[in-house]
Design an enzyme around this catalytic site. Structure first.
Site, PDB file in Angstrom:
ATOM      1  N   LYS A  12      -3.826 -19.608   5.094  1.00 41.23           N
ATOM      2  CA  LYS A  12      -4.599 -18.365   4.520  1.00 41.23           C
ATOM      3  C   LYS A  12      -5.570 -18.838   3.722  1.00 41.23           C
ATOM      4  CE  LYS A  12      -1.066 -14.857   5.095  1.00 41.23           C
ATOM      5  NZ  LYS A  12      -0.508 -13.769   4.157  1.00 41.23           N
TER       6      LYS A  12
ATOM      7  N   CYS B 299       9.822  -5.249   0.820  1.00 38.77           N
ATOM      8  CA  CYS B 299      11.014  -6.636   0.941  1.00 38.77           C
ATOM      9  C   CYS B 299       9.991  -7.630   0.123  1.00 38.77           C
ATOM     10  CB  CYS B 299      10.897  -7.002   2.492  1.00 38.77           C
ATOM     11  SG  CYS B 299       9.909  -8.162   3.150  1.00 38.77           S
TER      12      CYS B 299
ATOM     13  N   LYS C 292       1.834 -20.123   9.003  1.00 41.80           N
ATOM     14  CA  LYS C 292       0.556 -19.371   8.590  1.00 41.80           C
ATOM     15  C   LYS C 292      -0.147 -20.104   7.640  1.00 41.80           C
ATOM     16  CE  LYS C 292       2.846 -15.639   7.352  1.00 41.80           C
ATOM     17  NZ  LYS C 292       3.158 -14.247   6.997  1.00 41.80           N
TER      18      LYS C 292
ATOM     19  N   CYS D 148       2.462  -2.165   1.138  1.00 36.18           N
ATOM     20  CA  CYS D 148       2.413  -2.908   2.480  1.00 36.18           C
ATOM     21  C   CYS D 148       2.908  -1.717   3.117  1.00 36.18           C
ATOM     22  CB  CYS D 148       3.398  -3.941   2.467  1.00 36.18           C
ATOM     23  SG  CYS D 148       5.036  -3.580   2.248  1.00 36.18           S
TER      24      CYS D 148
ATOM     25  N   ARG E 266      -5.833 -17.886   9.230  1.00 36.52           N
ATOM     26  CA  ARG E 266      -5.884 -16.406   9.615  1.00 36.52           C
ATOM     27  C   ARG E 266      -7.153 -15.896   9.023  1.00 36.52           C
ATOM     28  NH1 ARG E 266       0.211 -13.863   9.242  1.00 36.52           N
ATOM     29  NH2 ARG E 266       1.058 -15.238  10.544  1.00 36.52           N
TER      30      ARG E 266
ATOM     31  N   CYS F 284       7.716  -2.052  10.128  1.00 33.48           N
ATOM     32  CA  CYS F 284       7.803  -3.569   9.913  1.00 33.48           C
ATOM     33  C   CYS F 284       9.375  -3.748  10.021  1.00 33.48           C
ATOM     34  CB  CYS F 284       7.515  -3.960   8.554  1.00 33.48           C
ATOM     35  SG  CYS F 284       7.891  -5.326   7.957  1.00 33.48           S
TER      36      CYS F 284
ATOM     37  N   CYS G  23       3.610  -8.885   1.038  1.00 32.22           N
ATOM     38  CA  CYS G  23       2.428  -8.699   1.701  1.00 32.22           C
ATOM     39  C   CYS G  23       1.370  -7.861   0.799  1.00 32.22           C
ATOM     40  CB  CYS G  23       2.646  -7.998   3.010  1.00 32.22           C
ATOM     41  SG  CYS G  23       3.873  -8.784   4.173  1.00 32.22           S
TER      42      CYS G  23
ATOM     43  N   ARG H 272      -3.145  -6.824  15.373  1.00 36.32           N
ATOM     44  CA  ARG H 272      -4.200  -7.122  14.101  1.00 36.32           C
ATOM     45  C   ARG H 272      -5.536  -7.565  14.465  1.00 36.32           C
ATOM     46  NH1 ARG H 272      -1.121 -10.598   9.827  1.00 36.32           N
ATOM     47  NH2 ARG H 272       0.234  -8.907   9.621  1.00 36.32           N
TER      48      ARG H 272
END
Ligand code: SRM
Ligand code: SF4
Length: 575
Positions: free
Chosen positions: A221, A485, A219, A440, A149, A446, A489, A80
């Site tokens: 954001k 899921c 994480k 996503c 991120r 994934c 995302c 990424r």
């Protein structure tokens, strides 16, 4: 270390120990890169994320047997690239297309956070991949991992005073919160002076002034929005800045904290949360306040349970007043209260628009952000031709699409014909339902996917388009967001319609969110097979057409009625 962390020190999660002993994200990645294997060991997988890559395996190849008769995983890597505000050059985009064609799976994905993802990179090609990305002055460092991120900001290239200001802030925050470890350069890049490959080294004196050696609990954001344009979905972020504009100038930002969407349905302690409004900061204060917020999460965030380690749980548990007080302590002075300004619109920036300097930009809708070439549609070929012929600046949107910028009036027909020649639709040829939908990655790459997402949504939209057209609702504007899921995302939990993979081939259907991103949706029906999704929604569309209030959107209508109200007008089903 803080009081809060002392409490949890005794029972740190396994990932905390991996970070702690990793020598600033090195672990044994160097040794593993030299080994003749196709995958990394378990501990390094956590560290690789900070470097911008995830080890994956082809989910569809699982169970297939090898010549030896053994069934083995087919490993490859997702890589990424972190692109603050989604701003990049044509050359940088072409470099990514070249990588996906030479050592990737021949597709490129525009992500929901204005990033780019390559898939299918083999371990033996990982360093080449990283080097090629860095050769065009981009990085994958901190695209993933327990750090700040990709910092999002409205990418529109208007030559006013507002867009450049928010984009500049995105760069400043991104730079300021970048990890300082040299491990990235040692492991992936050549020595800049000697040109030699170094693979590893590092000094014991290495120091992360903001993060410390265990980085953040999870994480983190950040997004920047403008009061009249929430195209970055600011309330779903750990840290948000809403630009407050007076007389065409940004006078400061209302800061939001504690947004986040990931949820584990079986764990009641997890939930999606929209951010709380915290305080107003001037443009001069913004970066330092961001640092203070990161440090509060560093010191008080939960390091014992990764399921509750996101900032949203700290803000939820302790309350916004407590959190603001800590931020003020770390920042060193009191902050002003938020102004009343809040987000009022969401512009997806698709189609032609004047930049304000005599030039134009064109927002190009890329279905679910996936760039590929096949017999019907050639996204990559179109992009290559456009980049070579017109050399536009490229900007990625948070809705998985892109803007071609800095175009002259004379370029407009050329651009449109290059798009059409490759079998791709212009924005006006796309229905609103498709234009405002995102999905996503999910299967086959994934590792967490339960269902299909980006490969399934187009057919759901095909059926939805017919249903909406039959009802005369094809002009309605609402967001449809699908994920494979419950991790969220594609941000389904604040969409007008959210479709969340729950069991094989079955989805939870959410309704009642808002295109503006300011309201969470609720579960309307659970475990709906893919092929029944539109039929499940149809009675709601019918009622919406008959009984909506003036100017009410589909999400507003569902939110006003609530689950009970919707059950009364449709056939009730247990949720
Ligand atoms: Fe995400 C994990 C893809 C945006 C919440 N996300 C993943 C992983 C890395 C799966 C994994 O951990 O093994 C996915 C890689 C799939 C693949 O094959 O490429 C993945 N997430 C994506 C992207 C590519 C989706 C897309 O199709 O665009 C987005 C990359 C953005 C970027 O460029 O940085 C992406 N992920 C998001 C968002 C939306 C956002 O940030 O605006 C969310 C919800 C917001 C949030 O963070 O709360 C999101 N991803 C998650 C979570 C749940 C986190 C949580 O708090 O519970 C996970 C799982 C985890 O972290 O444990 C996850
Ligand atoms: Fe994978 Fe789930 Fe994220 Fe989709 S929502 S990319 S399936 S983790």
């Amino acid at each position: 270390m803080s009081e809060a962390n002392n409490e949890s020190e005794a029972k740190l999660s396994a990932v905390e120990l991996i970070k702690d002993t990793s020598h600033y994200l090195r672990g044994t990645i160097g040794q593993e890169l030299r080994a003749d294997t196709d995958h990394f060991g378990k501990d390094d997988l956590q560290l690789l994320k900070f470097h911008g890559t995830y080890q994956q395996d082809d989910r569809e190849a699982r169970g297939a047997s090898t010549p030896s008769g053994k069934s083995e995983k087919q490993y490859s890597f997702m890589v990424r690239t972190r692109i603050p505000a989604g701003i990049m050059t044509a050359e940088q985009l072409i470099a990514h297309l070249d990588i996906c064609d030479s050592i990737g799976n021949s597709t490129l994905k525009i992500t929901t956070r204005q990033g780019l993802q390559l898939h299918g990179i083999l371990k033996s090609d990982l360093r080449e991949c990283m080097q090629n990305i860095n050769d065009v002055m981009m990085t994958t460092l901190a695209a993933c991992g327990d750090v700040n991120r990709n910092t999002m900001a409205c990418p529109a290239p208007y030559r006013d005073a507002v867009r450049p200001a928010v984009q500049k802030l995105a760069f400043a925050i991104s730079d300021h919160l970048s990890p300082r470890t040299k491990s990235y350069y040692e492991l992936w890049l050549k020595d800049s002076e000697t040109g030699e490959e170094t693979l590893e080294g590092g000094s014991d004196e290495e120091f992360e002034p903001i993060y410390g050696k265990t980085y953040l609990p999870r994480k983190f954001k950040t997004a920047i929005a403008i009061s009249y344009d929430n195209c970055t979905d600011v309330y779903t972020n750990c840290l948000g800045f809403i630009a407050v504009v007076r007389d065409g100038e940004v006078i400061g930002y209302n800061v939001t904290v504690g947004g986040g969407l990931g949820v584990t349905p079986s764990a009641k302690k997890t939930f999606p949360r929209l951010a709380s409004r915290m305080a107003f900061v001037t443009p001069e204060q913004a970066v330092e306040v961001a640092e203070a917020i990161v440090k509060v999460q560093r010191d008080f965030g939960y390091r014992d349970d990764r399921k509750r380690a996101r900032l949203k749980y700290l803000v939820h548990d302790k309350g916004i007043d407590w959190f603001r007080h800590q931020v003020e302590e770390y920042y060193g002075t009191k902050l002003a209260d938020c102004t009343p300004d809040d987000v009022t619109e969401h512009n997806d920036h698709m189609g032609w628009d004047a930049q304000g300097d005599g030039r134009w930009f064109y927002g190009f809708n890329v279905e679910n952000g996936r760039l590929y070439d096949d017999e019907n549609r050639s996204w990559k070929a179109a992009l290559r031709e456009i980049c070579h012929e017109l050399n536009p600046e490229i900007r990625l949107t948070a809705h998985q699409s892109l803007l071609f910028c800095n175009l002259e009036e004379r370029d407009r027909p050329k651009l449109e014909s290059m798009i059409k020649r490759r079998g791709l639709p212009l924005v006006e040829e796309i229905s609103n339902a498709r234009r405002w939908s995102i999905a996503c990655v999910a299967l086959p790459t994934c590792g967490l996917a339960i269902t299909e997402s980006e490969r399934a949504l187009p057919s759901v939209i095909d059926t939805m388009e017919k249903t909406l057209a039959d009802l005369g609702l094809e002009k309605e504007l609402f967001t449809v967001r699908m994920t494979g899921c419950p991790n969220g995302c594609a941000r389904p939990y604040n969409a007008d319609i959210g479709l969340v993979g729950k069991a094989k081939g079955k989805y939870t259907v959410y309704v009642g969110g808002a295109r503006l991103g300011t309201r969470l949706a609720f579960i309307y029906r659970d475990l709906i097979p893919l092929e029944n999704i539109v039929d499940t929604l149809k009675p709601l569309f019918v009622e919406f057409k008959e009984n909506r209030q003036e100017t009410e959107s589909f999400g507003d209508f569902c939110a006003r009625l609530g689950l009970e109200g919707l059950n009364e007008i449709t056939s009730p089903a247990p949720v």
